[in-house]
Design a protein around this motif. Structure first.
Motif, PDB file in Angstrom:
ATOM      1  N   ALA A 188     -22.815 -16.691  11.081  1.00 49.10           N
ATOM      2  CA  ALA A 188     -23.673 -17.835  10.800  1.00 49.10           C
ATOM      3  C   ALA A 188     -23.598 -18.159   9.310  1.00 49.10           C
ATOM      4  O   ALA A 188     -23.310 -17.291   8.484  1.00 49.10           O
ATOM      5  CB  ALA A 188     -25.115 -17.530  11.184  1.00 49.10           C
ATOM      6  N   GLN A 228     -25.754 -21.036   0.040  1.00 44.99           N
ATOM      7  CA  GLN A 228     -25.349 -20.858   1.422  1.00 44.99           C
ATOM      8  C   GLN A 228     -24.423 -19.651   1.496  1.00 44.99           C
ATOM      9  O   GLN A 228     -23.520 -19.513   0.682  1.00 44.99           O
ATOM     10  CB  GLN A 228     -24.627 -22.102   1.940  1.00 44.99           C
ATOM     11  CG  GLN A 228     -25.527 -23.304   2.013  1.00 44.99           C
ATOM     12  CD  GLN A 228     -24.791 -24.541   2.483  1.00 44.99           C
ATOM     13  OE1 GLN A 228     -23.633 -24.481   2.855  1.00 44.99           O
ATOM     14  NE2 GLN A 228     -25.476 -25.666   2.458  1.00 44.99           N
ATOM     15  N   LYS A 252     -22.178 -16.944   4.197  1.00 41.70           N
ATOM     16  CA  LYS A 252     -21.617 -16.659   5.517  1.00 41.70           C
ATOM     17  C   LYS A 252     -21.986 -15.219   5.850  1.00 41.70           C
ATOM     18  O   LYS A 252     -21.658 -14.302   5.095  1.00 41.70           O
ATOM     19  CB  LYS A 252     -20.103 -16.831   5.499  1.00 41.70           C
ATOM     20  CG  LYS A 252     -19.440 -16.496   6.805  1.00 41.70           C
ATOM     21  CD  LYS A 252     -17.933 -16.645   6.685  1.00 41.70           C
ATOM     22  CE  LYS A 252     -17.255 -16.158   7.942  1.00 41.70           C
ATOM     23  NZ  LYS A 252     -15.795 -16.231   7.824  1.00 41.70           N
ATOM     24  N   LEU A 277     -25.629 -23.181  10.315  1.00 37.28           N
ATOM     25  CA  LEU A 277     -24.488 -23.332  11.207  1.00 37.28           C
ATOM     26  C   LEU A 277     -24.289 -22.014  11.939  1.00 37.28           C
ATOM     27  O   LEU A 277     -24.495 -20.951  11.357  1.00 37.28           O
ATOM     28  CB  LEU A 277     -23.235 -23.661  10.386  1.00 37.28           C
ATOM     29  CG  LEU A 277     -21.948 -23.915  11.144  1.00 37.28           C
ATOM     30  CD1 LEU A 277     -21.918 -25.361  11.607  1.00 37.28           C
ATOM     31  CD2 LEU A 277     -20.758 -23.649  10.265  1.00 37.28           C
ATOM     32  N   VAL A 279     -21.438 -20.011  14.499  1.00 32.84           N
ATOM     33  CA  VAL A 279     -20.116 -20.004  15.125  1.00 32.84           C
ATOM     34  C   VAL A 279     -20.048 -18.794  16.044  1.00 32.84           C
ATOM     35  O   VAL A 279     -20.191 -17.660  15.604  1.00 32.84           O
ATOM     36  CB  VAL A 279     -18.994 -19.944  14.066  1.00 32.84           C
ATOM     37  CG1 VAL A 279     -17.643 -19.884  14.733  1.00 32.84           C
ATOM     38  CG2 VAL A 279     -19.087 -21.131  13.130  1.00 32.84           C
ATOM     39  N   VAL A 308     -19.251 -24.030  18.087  1.00 35.59           N
ATOM     40  CA  VAL A 308     -19.861 -24.249  16.775  1.00 35.59           C
ATOM     41  C   VAL A 308     -21.146 -25.029  16.983  1.00 35.59           C
ATOM     42  O   VAL A 308     -21.138 -26.102  17.572  1.00 35.59           O
ATOM     43  CB  VAL A 308     -18.918 -25.030  15.837  1.00 35.59           C
ATOM     44  CG1 VAL A 308     -19.580 -25.293  14.501  1.00 35.59           C
ATOM     45  CG2 VAL A 308     -17.612 -24.277  15.645  1.00 35.59           C
ATOM     46  N   THR A 309     -22.260 -24.477  16.502  1.00 36.84           N
ATOM     47  CA  THR A 309     -23.567 -25.114  16.650  1.00 36.84           C
ATOM     48  C   THR A 309     -24.052 -25.564  15.286  1.00 36.84           C
ATOM     49  O   THR A 309     -24.222 -24.750  14.379  1.00 36.84           O
ATOM     50  CB  THR A 309     -24.580 -24.136  17.256  1.00 36.84           C
ATOM     51  OG1 THR A 309     -24.055 -23.623  18.474  1.00 36.84           O
ATOM     52  CG2 THR A 309     -25.901 -24.813  17.519  1.00 36.84           C
ATOM     53  N   SER A 310     -24.259 -26.891  15.142  1.00 34.28           N
ATOM     54  CA  SER A 310     -24.785 -27.417  13.885  1.00 34.28           C
ATOM     55  C   SER A 310     -25.947 -28.377  14.113  1.00 34.28           C
ATOM     56  O   SER A 310     -26.492 -28.911  13.155  1.00 34.28           O
ATOM     57  CB  SER A 310     -23.677 -28.121  13.098  1.00 34.28           C
ATOM     58  OG  SER A 310     -23.188 -29.221  13.837  1.00 34.28           O
ATOM     59  N   ASP A 311     -26.326 -28.587  15.358  1.00 31.54           N
ATOM     60  CA  ASP A 311     -27.421 -29.480  15.704  1.00 31.54           C
ATOM     61  C   ASP A 311     -28.758 -28.847  15.310  1.00 31.54           C
ATOM     62  O   ASP A 311     -28.996 -27.662  15.565  1.00 31.54           O
ATOM     63  CB  ASP A 311     -27.392 -29.764  17.210  1.00 31.54           C
ATOM     64  CG  ASP A 311     -28.467 -30.735  17.635  1.00 31.54           C
ATOM     65  OD1 ASP A 311     -28.681 -31.723  16.893  1.00 31.54           O
ATOM     66  OD2 ASP A 311     -29.089 -30.514  18.690  1.00 31.54           O
ATOM     67  N   LEU A 349     -30.325 -25.257  16.464  1.00 28.32           N
ATOM     68  CA  LEU A 349     -30.488 -24.228  15.427  1.00 28.32           C
ATOM     69  C   LEU A 349     -31.941 -23.784  15.287  1.00 28.32           C
ATOM     70  O   LEU A 349     -32.201 -22.709  14.751  1.00 28.32           O
ATOM     71  CB  LEU A 349     -29.972 -24.736  14.082  1.00 28.32           C
ATOM     72  CG  LEU A 349     -28.455 -24.805  13.948  1.00 28.32           C
ATOM     73  CD1 LEU A 349     -28.070 -25.455  12.641  1.00 28.32           C
ATOM     74  CD2 LEU A 349     -27.827 -23.427  14.063  1.00 28.32           C
TER      75      LEU A 349
END
Length: 102
Positions: free
Chosen positions: A3, A11, A13, A39, A41, A46-49, A53
């Motif tokens: 994420a 930000q 990772k 985000l 993964v 890939v989830t960015s909504d 989230l």
């Protein structure tokens, strides 16, 4: 699975088991902290909504306090005899990511 989270104004990772150094967080070693995911993964997904989230939680455990590197600040003005020396070490916190739940 990994994420991208907001931690200490930056930000980062992260994956489960990673150790991060972030800005100082109140608490004792062993306390739990929740990081804000930006985000997610998971394999090919890939989830960015924002709505998706909102259900994702990234949990981290405080490892302990940490100090950043020593920074020296030197001010000098030519021909006036003005010199000023200053130092700084930022207070930081080490955290270990324990879980990413989607």
């Amino acid at each position: 699975m990994y994420a991208i989270v907001r931690a200490g104004g930056r930000q980062e990772k992260v994956a489960v088991g990673d150790i991060l150094v972030i800005d100082k967080v109140q608490g004792q070693a062993g306390d739990s902290v929740e990081l804000v995911p930006l985000l997610l993964v998971d394999g090919q997904t890939v989830t960015s909504d924002a709505k998706a989230l909102a259900k994702v939680t990234v949990t981290a455990e405080l490892v302990g306090p940490y100090k950043g590197p020593k920074i020296t600040i030197m001010k000098f003005k030519n021909k006036t005899g003005y010199r000023k020396r200053q130092g700084h070490r930022q207070h930081l916190t080490k955290v270990k990511v324990t879980a990413i739940n989607s």
